[in-house]
Design a protein around this motif. Structure first.
Motif, PDB file in Angstrom:
ATOM      1  N   GLY A   1     -20.706 139.528 -38.559  1.00 10.04           N
ATOM      2  CA  GLY A   1     -19.409 138.972 -38.918  1.00 10.04           C
ATOM      3  C   GLY A   1     -19.092 137.767 -38.057  1.00 10.04           C
ATOM      4  N   HIS A   2     -17.905 137.195 -38.252  1.00  3.66           N
ATOM      5  CA  HIS A   2     -17.516 136.012 -37.512  1.00  3.66           C
ATOM      6  C   HIS A   2     -16.998 136.405 -36.135  1.00  3.66           C
ATOM      7  CE1 HIS A   2     -18.127 134.208 -41.335  1.00  3.66           C
ATOM      8  NE2 HIS A   2     -17.067 134.743 -41.870  1.00  3.66           N
ATOM      9  N   ALA A   3     -17.075 135.480 -35.201  1.00  7.81           N
ATOM     10  CA  ALA A   3     -16.687 135.743 -33.815  1.00  7.81           C
ATOM     11  C   ALA A   3     -15.181 135.741 -33.616  1.00  7.81           C
ATOM     12  CB  ALA A   3     -17.334 134.703 -32.892  1.00  7.81           C
ATOM     13  N   GLY A   4     -14.432 135.263 -34.613  1.00  7.75           N
ATOM     14  CA  GLY A   4     -12.983 135.187 -34.481  1.00  7.75           C
ATOM     15  C   GLY A   4     -12.548 133.767 -34.186  1.00  7.75           C
ATOM     16  N   TYR A   5     -11.249 133.583 -33.987  1.00  7.92           N
ATOM     17  CA  TYR A   5     -10.687 132.253 -33.774  1.00  7.92           C
ATOM     18  C   TYR A   5      -9.757 132.231 -32.562  1.00  7.92           C
ATOM     19  CZ  TYR A   5     -12.496 131.639 -38.484  1.00  7.92           C
ATOM     20  OH  TYR A   5     -13.317 131.594 -39.587  1.00  7.92           O
ATOM     21  N   GLY A   6      -9.970 133.173 -31.622  1.00  9.51           N
ATOM     22  CA  GLY A   6      -9.078 133.282 -30.482  1.00  9.51           C
ATOM     23  C   GLY A   6      -9.297 132.238 -29.413  1.00  9.51           C
ATOM     24  N   SER A   7     -10.421 131.534 -29.452  1.00 11.12           N
ATOM     25  CA  SER A   7     -10.718 130.494 -28.474  1.00 11.12           C
ATOM     26  C   SER A   7     -11.520 129.401 -29.155  1.00 11.12           C
ATOM     27  CB  SER A   7     -11.503 131.067 -27.298  1.00 11.12           C
ATOM     28  OG  SER A   7     -12.781 131.534 -27.734  1.00 11.12           O
ATOM     29  N   VAL A   8     -11.673 128.287 -28.465  1.00 11.85           N
ATOM     30  CA  VAL A   8     -12.425 127.172 -29.047  1.00 11.85           C
ATOM     31  C   VAL A   8     -13.888 127.566 -29.303  1.00 11.85           C
ATOM     32  CG1 VAL A   8     -13.277 124.828 -28.643  1.00 11.85           C
ATOM     33  CG2 VAL A   8     -10.906 125.399 -28.117  1.00 11.85           C
ATOM     34  N   PRO A   9     -14.603 128.173 -28.332  1.00 10.31           N
ATOM     35  CA  PRO A   9     -15.979 128.575 -28.620  1.00 10.31           C
ATOM     36  C   PRO A   9     -16.083 129.575 -29.766  1.00 10.31           C
ATOM     37  CG  PRO A   9     -15.584 128.581 -26.257  1.00 10.31           C
ATOM     38  CD  PRO A   9     -14.252 128.403 -26.905  1.00 10.31           C
ATOM     39  N   ALA A  10     -15.182 130.569 -29.802  1.00  9.44           N
ATOM     40  CA  ALA A  10     -15.226 131.561 -30.872  1.00  9.44           C
ATOM     41  C   ALA A  10     -14.960 130.922 -32.224  1.00  9.44           C
ATOM     42  CB  ALA A  10     -14.214 132.672 -30.609  1.00  9.44           C
ATOM     43  N   ALA A  11     -13.991 130.020 -32.279  1.00 15.70           N
ATOM     44  CA  ALA A  11     -13.684 129.335 -33.527  1.00 15.70           C
ATOM     45  C   ALA A  11     -14.843 128.464 -33.987  1.00 15.70           C
ATOM     46  CB  ALA A  11     -12.418 128.490 -33.367  1.00 15.70           C
ATOM     47  N   ALA A  12     -15.501 127.781 -33.014  1.00 16.23           N
ATOM     48  CA  ALA A  12     -16.640 126.931 -33.365  1.00 16.23           C
ATOM     49  C   ALA A  12     -17.783 127.767 -33.930  1.00 16.23           C
ATOM     50  CB  ALA A  12     -17.110 126.159 -32.133  1.00 16.23           C
ATOM     51  N   GLU A  13     -18.055 128.921 -33.302  1.00 12.87           N
ATOM     52  CA  GLU A  13     -19.110 129.797 -33.794  1.00 12.87           C
ATOM     53  C   GLU A  13     -18.787 130.326 -35.180  1.00 12.87           C
ATOM     54  OE1 GLU A  13     -21.249 134.063 -32.639  1.00 12.87           O
ATOM     55  OE2 GLU A  13     -20.340 132.827 -31.068  1.00 12.87           O
ATOM     56  N   SER A  14     -17.533 130.742 -35.381  1.00 14.01           N
ATOM     57  CA  SER A  14     -17.143 131.294 -36.682  1.00 14.01           C
ATOM     58  C   SER A  14     -17.249 130.248 -37.786  1.00 14.01           C
ATOM     59  CB  SER A  14     -15.716 131.846 -36.608  1.00 14.01           C
ATOM     60  OG  SER A  14     -15.653 132.966 -35.755  1.00 14.01           O
ATOM     61  N   LEU A  15     -16.782 129.049 -37.522  1.00 13.08           N
ATOM     62  CA  LEU A  15     -16.842 127.991 -38.531  1.00 13.08           C
ATOM     63  C   LEU A  15     -18.283 127.595 -38.819  1.00 13.08           C
ATOM     64  CD1 LEU A  15     -13.839 125.742 -37.402  1.00 13.08           C
ATOM     65  CD2 LEU A  15     -13.972 127.193 -39.446  1.00 13.08           C
ATOM     66  N   PHE A  16     -19.104 127.543 -37.774  1.00 11.91           N
ATOM     67  CA  PHE A  16     -20.518 127.202 -37.934  1.00 11.91           C
ATOM     68  C   PHE A  16     -21.202 128.212 -38.851  1.00 11.91           C
ATOM     69  CE2 PHE A  16     -24.979 126.985 -36.733  1.00 11.91           C
ATOM     70  CZ  PHE A  16     -25.191 125.631 -36.538  1.00 11.91           C
ATOM     71  N   GLN A  17     -20.943 129.491 -38.610  1.00 16.32           N
ATOM     72  CA  GLN A  17     -21.537 130.532 -39.451  1.00 16.32           C
ATOM     73  C   GLN A  17     -20.947 130.522 -40.851  1.00 16.32           C
ATOM     74  OE1 GLN A  17     -22.379 134.439 -37.749  1.00 16.32           O
ATOM     75  NE2 GLN A  17     -21.679 133.709 -35.762  1.00 16.32           N
ATOM     76  N   LEU A  18     -19.645 130.253 -40.942  1.00 16.76           N
ATOM     77  CA  LEU A  18     -18.973 130.283 -42.241  1.00 16.76           C
ATOM     78  C   LEU A  18     -19.528 129.231 -43.192  1.00 16.76           C
ATOM     79  CD1 LEU A  18     -16.606 131.934 -43.473  1.00 16.76           C
ATOM     80  CD2 LEU A  18     -15.116 129.999 -42.902  1.00 16.76           C
ATOM     81  N   VAL A  19     -19.937 128.096 -42.636  1.00 15.13           N
ATOM     82  CA  VAL A  19     -20.474 127.017 -43.471  1.00 15.13           C
ATOM     83  C   VAL A  19     -21.727 127.459 -44.222  1.00 15.13           C
ATOM     84  CG1 VAL A  19     -21.604 124.759 -43.378  1.00 15.13           C
ATOM     85  CG2 VAL A  19     -19.491 125.147 -42.115  1.00 15.13           C
TER      86      VAL A  19
END
Length: 395
Positions: free
Chosen positions: A56-74
Motif C-alpha cells: 500500500g501507500h506510505a501515507g501523506y503525513g510527511s514530505v518523504p511519505a507523500a513523495a513515496e506514495s505519489l511515486f507509487q501511485l503513478v
C-alpha cells in the motif's frame, strides 16, 4: 484446433510499416513496472516481505511519505495494465502476419507462448517472484484461439471476463475491509527470518524459498486472469481500430481514450488512495486499467506533437524494441544491487534516506537500460533474449 486464415484487410505493424508509438509505449510500460517493483526489491524481506507487511501507500503525513506514495501511485497497476494491452497488440500483429503468409493459426504461435512460459519460469525461479511472463503466456494461448473465432465471440468473452473480474475484486475488497475492522491494529510485520534470508542468505537459499512459497507468490496471475484476458482483447480491438497510428483516425480514438481513461480512472484512483490499504485491489486491478488507457492516449498525444525524437524518446523506443531483455535485466540489476548476494543496499540503507535512494535507484537503472539498449541496437536488430527466442523457435 488450427486453421488457415485469409489475408487481413487492415494494416499492421509488420505489414503496413512499424508503428513508432508502440515502441515508445512498450518502453514506458517496462520502465513503469520498475516504478512499482523497485519498492519490493528495496524493502525488507523482498517479495515475501511486501506481502507480509501489507502492500500500500506510505501515507501523506510527511514530505518523504507523500513523495513515496505519489511515486507509487503513478505506476501501481498502470504499467502492468499498459503492458498487458500492448501484449494483446503484439498478439494481433502476429495473427495478421500469419494471415498474410497463409499460415495456420495458432500454429507455431503456441510454441512461442510455451517458450515465453519457460522464460517466465526461469525468471521466477532465478530472479523475481512477481514475474508477469508466465501469466501472459497462458493468457496468450487462450486469446490466440479466440482470434480465430468471430468478433461476437470475442465481445462476449470480454464482457464475461470484465464482469467476473470486477465481481472477484469487489468480493475480495469487502473481505479485506472486514478483516481490517476486526484487527486490533497491531499488525504482524515482516518476520526476521525472511528479512535475514534476503539480507544475508545465499542465492540457493533464496531460490529454495521461492520454490517453497511458489503457490502464494503466483497468486497474482490467477486472481487477475480475467483482467488479462479483457486487456489482451482490448489491445486487439484498439490496434485493429487504428488507435496507435499517427493519422487522424488514431488521434480521434486516442482523444476518446484520454477522456474515458482519465475521466473515470483518476477519481477512482483518488478514492482508493483515500481508502487506504484495504482498497489496494480496487486500485491496482480496477482503477489502474482505466488510467492505463488514459496514459496510452496521453503519451500518444505527446509523441504525435514531436517533430523529431530526442534522446529521451530514442531511449524509450530502444527499451521498447528490446522489451523482454529490458524487463529481465532491470529485475536482475535490482536483485544484485538490493539483496545480500550483491551490494545489499536494502539492508545497508533501509529507511535511511528513504524514499530518495529508492527513487534514485529506479532512475539509475532506467538510465542504464535506455543507454544500453540504444547502444545494443546500433549493432543488433533485436535484444539478446529476443534473439535467443527467435533462434529457439526456428529450430
Amino acid at each position: 484446433m488450427t486453421q488457415t486464415l485469409p489475408s487481413p484487410t487492415h494494416s499492421s505493424e509488420t505489414g503496413g510499416g512499424r508503428l513508432p508509438l508502440l515502441d515508445v509505449l512498450r518502453g514506458t510500460a517496462i520502465l513503469g513496472t520498475l516504478m512499482t517493483n523497485v519498492w519490493v526489491f528495496a524493502g525488507p524481506g523482498a517479495e515475501w516481505g511486501f506481502l507480509q507487511s501489507g502492500s500500500g501507500h506510505a501515507g501523506y503525513g510527511s514530505v518523504p511519505a507523500a513523495a513515496e506514495s505519489l511515486f507509487q501511485l503513478v505506476a501501481n497497476g498502470k504499467s502492468f495494465s499498459m503492458l498487458t494491452i500492448l501484449f494483446g497488440v503484439g498478439l494481433a500483429i502476429q495473427f495478421d502476419a500469419a494471415a498474410r503468409r497463409g499460415q495456420p493459426w495458432p500454429g507455431r504461435y503456441r510454441w512461442r507462448a510455451l517458450f515465453l512460459f519457460a522464460e517466465g519460469t526461469v525468471h521466477f525461479v532465478l530472479v523475481f517472484a512477481w514475474d508477469v511472463l508466465m501469466g501472459y503466456a497462458v493468457t496468450a494461448l487462450l486469446v490466440a484461439w479466440l482470434l480465430a473465432r468471430s468478433e461476437r465471440t470475442r465481445r462476449r468473452v470480454m464482457g464475461w471476463a470484465a464482469g467476473l473480474h470486477l465481481a472477484l475484486m469487489c468480493a475480495l475488497t469487502a473481505l479485506l475491509v472486514g478483516v481490517g475492522r476486526n484487527q486490533d491494529g497491531s499488525g504482524g510485520g515482516v518476520s526476521r527470518r525472511i528479512v535475514d534470508l534476503y539480507a544475508h542468505g545465499s542465492y540457493p537459499e533464496q531460490i529454495a524459498f521461492r520454490l517453497e512459497t511458489a503457490i502464494a507468490l503466483r497468486l497474482e496471475p490467477v486472481l487477475s486472469f480475467g483482467l488479462m484476458v479483457f486487456l489482451f482483447l482490448l489491445g486487439v480491438r484498439l490496434f485493429r481500430a487504428g488507435a496507435f497510428a499517427m493519422d487522424g483516425t488514431g488521434r480521434r480514438i486516442r482523444a476518446r481514450m484520454l477522456g474515458w481513461g482519465l475521466g473515470l480512472g483518476a477519481p477512482l484512483t483518488a478514492a482508493t488512495a483515500v481508502g487506504g490499504r484495504d482498497f489496494i485491489l480496487l486500485d491496482r486491478y480496477c482503477a489502474a486499467p482505466l488510467m492505463a488507457v488514459g496514459y496510452i492516449a496521453l503519451i500518444g498525444a505527446v509523441v504525435s506533437r514531436m517533430r523529431r525524437p530526442g534522446p529521451f524518446t530514442t531511449g524509450l523506443t530502444s527499451v521498447g524494441r528490446t522489451a523482454l531483455s529490458a524487463y529481465v535485466l532491470q529485475n536482475l540489476l535490482c536483485m544484485l544491487l538490493c539483496y545480500g548476494i550483491g551490494l545489499g543496499l536494502a539492508a545497508r540503507w533501509g529507511d535511511t534516506g528513504r524514499p530518495w535512494w529508492v527513487m534514485g535507484l529506479w532512475a539509475g537503472v532506467c538510465a542504464v537500460l535506455m543507454v544500453g539498449s540504444t547502444l545494443w541496437l546500433r549493432r543488433f536488430s533485436t535484444g539478446p533474449l529476443e534473439s535467443v527466442q527467435k533462434w529457439a523457435l526456428r529450430r
